[in-house]
Enzyme design. Structure first.
Site, PDB file in Angstrom:
ATOM      1  N   VAL A 139       9.342  -4.805   6.824  1.00 38.57           N
ATOM      2  CA  VAL A 139      10.727  -4.337   6.872  1.00 38.57           C
ATOM      3  C   VAL A 139      10.947  -3.376   5.711  1.00 38.57           C
ATOM      4  O   VAL A 139      10.420  -3.586   4.610  1.00 38.57           O
ATOM      5  CB  VAL A 139      11.720  -5.520   6.782  1.00 38.57           C
ATOM      6  CG1 VAL A 139      13.151  -5.023   6.601  1.00 38.57           C
ATOM      7  CG2 VAL A 139      11.620  -6.388   8.026  1.00 38.57           C
ATOM      8  N   CYS A 140      11.684  -2.325   5.966  1.00 42.48           N
ATOM      9  CA  CYS A 140      12.075  -1.377   4.936  1.00 42.48           C
ATOM     10  C   CYS A 140      10.829  -0.796   4.250  1.00 42.48           C
ATOM     11  O   CYS A 140       9.855  -0.445   4.912  1.00 42.48           O
ATOM     12  CB  CYS A 140      13.024  -2.073   3.959  1.00 42.48           C
ATOM     13  SG  CYS A 140      13.976  -0.985   2.888  1.00 42.48           S
TER      14      CYS A 140
END
Length: 260
Positions: A139-140
């Site tokens: 994520v991210c």
């Protein structure tokens, strides 16, 4: 109902959904990333100093029902790990105590990303476990850490918008401006809140769409943000400049780490 009660009920409901829909396999059941349906999913989620807590906590809440007794929060050493806002999370396992066979390997992002892109022990751990994992996910800016480990070369991937187009190519990835990107057994999500979408999309692959829908309903994930400012295009130039100023140290650090 107290928050712990709500959390327990959410996990119980998710586990019940897994049992109810366990026979429903995803359309990709025979593709890379398929996982046996007759046992808990084995998930390892990485913790490191300066990570963004929501990158991990959102997906963990939605995936926990898949992994009773087999969800490992892994760091260099077991114990508390401070996030980039000061909130501490608890690593349950050190690198060497993490089981070698995993269904899901997960890396969050955060302000600590540049340091982790240079952390030889973490990168070695990721390479070793990714070789056996059914799904390798982030994520991210966690995708930059995967990239630094050499795990995104030739893969389509996304990341936080501030680094996606400039830094991912330095690591051999093909940047894609999408919320969640699947490429073979690699799954990457855009910034922070996109972790919830990744978790639901992955849950659907692991246990079928009805399981994911049930988990979404248990979490009451029906976002109606008060502002449409979640991307630079939506936010406009002035707000984007303000965000750029906040994110500049992360971008500079990640760029330098990717080039070294």
């Amino acid at each position: 109902m107290t928050p712990p009660d709500l959390s327990r009920r959410a996990m119980i409901a998710a586990a019940a959904a897994a049992a109810a829909f366990g026979a429903a396999r995803s359309e990709a059941a025979d593709a890379p990333g398929s996982v046996p349906q007759d046992r808990p999913t084995r998930i390892a989620m990485i913790l490191y100093p300066g990570m963004t807590a929501l990158d991990l906590v959102g997906p963990q809440a939605l995936l926990a029902g898949l992994a009773p007794g087999s969800l490992y929060l892994v760091a260099r050493s077991a114990g508390t790990v401070a996030s980039d806002t000061g909130l501490s999370l608890v690593a349950t396992h050190a690198f060497e105590a993490c089981p070698p066979e995993l269904d899901v390997l997960f890396v969050p992002g955060g302000d600590g990303t540049p340091d982790q892109m240079r952390d030889a022990a973490l990168l070695a751990f990721l390479r070793a476990h990714a070789a056996r994992a059914a799904w390798v996910t982030s994520v991210c800016t966690g995708s930059l850490i995967l990239g630094a480990a050499g795990l995104l070369k030739g893969y389509r991937a996304t990341s936080h918008w501030c680094v996606r187009d400039a830094v991912l190519p330095l690591l051999g990835a093909v940047p894609v401006a999408e919320r969640v990107v699947f490429d073979r057994n690699r799954v990457t999500a855009a910034g922070i809140s996109a972790g919830l979408d990744l978790a639901l999309a992955l849950a659907a692959r692991l246990r079928g769409p009805d399981y994911a829908r049930t988990a979404q309903l248990v979490a009451e994930y029906a976002p109606e943000p008060p502002f449409q400012a979640g991307t630079p295009a939506q936010a406009g130039p002035a707000i984007t400049r303000a965000a750029d100023a906040i994110l500049a140290p992360l971008v500079a650090g990640a760029t330098e780490a990717a080039r070294t």
